[in-house]
Motif scaffolding. Structure first.
Motif, PDB file in Angstrom:
ATOM      1  N   HIS A  67     -18.914 124.557  76.098  1.00  0.00           N
ATOM      2  CA  HIS A  67     -20.150 124.158  76.359  1.00  0.00           C
ATOM      3  C   HIS A  67     -20.971 125.432  75.857  1.00  0.00           C
ATOM      4  O   HIS A  67     -20.744 126.632  76.379  1.00  0.00           O
ATOM      5  N   PRO A  68     -21.790 125.549  74.433  1.00  0.00           N
ATOM      6  CA  PRO A  68     -22.508 126.681  74.870  1.00  0.00           C
ATOM      7  C   PRO A  68     -23.190 127.371  75.479  1.00  0.00           C
ATOM      8  O   PRO A  68     -23.180 129.280  75.642  1.00  0.00           O
ATOM      9  N   PHE A  69     -23.717 127.494  76.655  1.00  0.00           N
ATOM     10  CA  PHE A  69     -24.303 127.988  77.655  1.00  0.00           C
ATOM     11  C   PHE A  69     -23.362 128.461  78.144  1.00  0.00           C
ATOM     12  O   PHE A  69     -23.638 129.774  78.596  1.00  0.00           O
ATOM     13  N   VAL A  70     -22.315 127.917  78.881  1.00  0.00           N
ATOM     14  CA  VAL A  70     -21.306 128.451  79.618  1.00  0.00           C
ATOM     15  C   VAL A  70     -20.895 129.362  79.071  1.00  0.00           C
ATOM     16  O   VAL A  70     -20.531 130.598  79.715  1.00  0.00           O
ATOM     17  N   ARG A  71     -20.414 129.267  77.366  1.00  0.00           N
ATOM     18  CA  ARG A  71     -20.137 130.622  76.714  1.00  0.00           C
ATOM     19  C   ARG A  71     -20.838 131.947  76.959  1.00  0.00           C
ATOM     20  O   ARG A  71     -20.365 132.914  77.130  1.00  0.00           O
TER      21      ARG A  71
END
Length: 206
Positions: free
Chosen positions: A126-130
């Motif tokens: 997930h882009p945000f979590v990364r």
């Protein structure tokens, strides 16, 4: 009241990510979207976060918390893997799987299973979590946002804020997220056992 933070689903704004990382360093508990569904997260050394998660979800001491890691190198600091486990877990990440493995001494004793000395680990896609994990520089202590009186996890940011406005410090909204929790694979006996079927394809571990 919880702060409501909207971020772009594919290209999260660095300023918002930085502010959320600062809140986490200041002992915050956040509700955030993943590639499976919403989760509750705090820093591993948070003084209050784990107990707050237990209260929200009505969990006991035997609950497996999950360490949400940025990459495989970080994951390897917190769990022991033999060669077979290494190859299988590496091939399956990043994806919506949680792996239960023997904890290393890097994991505080209070977060490992009291009898098995195991902990859950995962690398989300997930882009945000990364972006958040990269900014934070350490894993998140996390748990699926499944409330005691709900059959399914929460998946909508505004609904999460309405439900948890006074018990979390921030709610992150990145648009649509997954609707199922992770598939959980227990490797603690030396072989894979699928103990919960979720968003990740269980067939590769059966």
């Amino acid at each position: 009241m919880a702060r409501f933070v909207e971020v772009h689903p594919q290209d999260p704004q660095p300023r918002a990510v930085s502010q959320l990382a600062a809140m986490l360093r200041d002992d915050a508990l956040i509700a955030y979207p993943t590639d499976s569904c919403y989760a509750l997260g705090c820093r591993l050394d948070s003084h209050t976060g784990a107990d707050r998660i237990r209260r929200i979800r009505h969990l006991d001491d035997r609950h497996h918390f999950t360490l949400v890691c940025s990459d495989f190198a970080q994951l390897g600091q917190f769990v022991h893997l033999d060669n077979v486990q290494f190859r299988a877990v590496k091939a399956a990440t990043p994806n919506p799987y949680t792996f239960i493995l023997p904890a290393t001494k890097e994991v505080p004793r209070r977060f490992a299973h009291p009898k098995k000395k195991t902990v859950g680990v995962r690398i989300p896609d997930h882009p945000f979590v990364r972006a958040l994990l990269s900014e934070l520089g350490e894993p998140l202590l996390s748990s699926t946002l499944l409330l005691p009186d709900h059959e399914e996890p929460l998946t909508d940011g505004w609904t999460v804020k309405e439900e948890l406005d006074h018990v979390v410090d921030a709610v992150v909204d990145a648009g649509e997220c997954g609707t199922e929790p992770t598939t959980v694979v227990d490797w603690s006996q030396g072989y894979p056992e699928v103990v919960r079927v979720g968003a990740g394809d269980p067939s590769r571990f059966e």
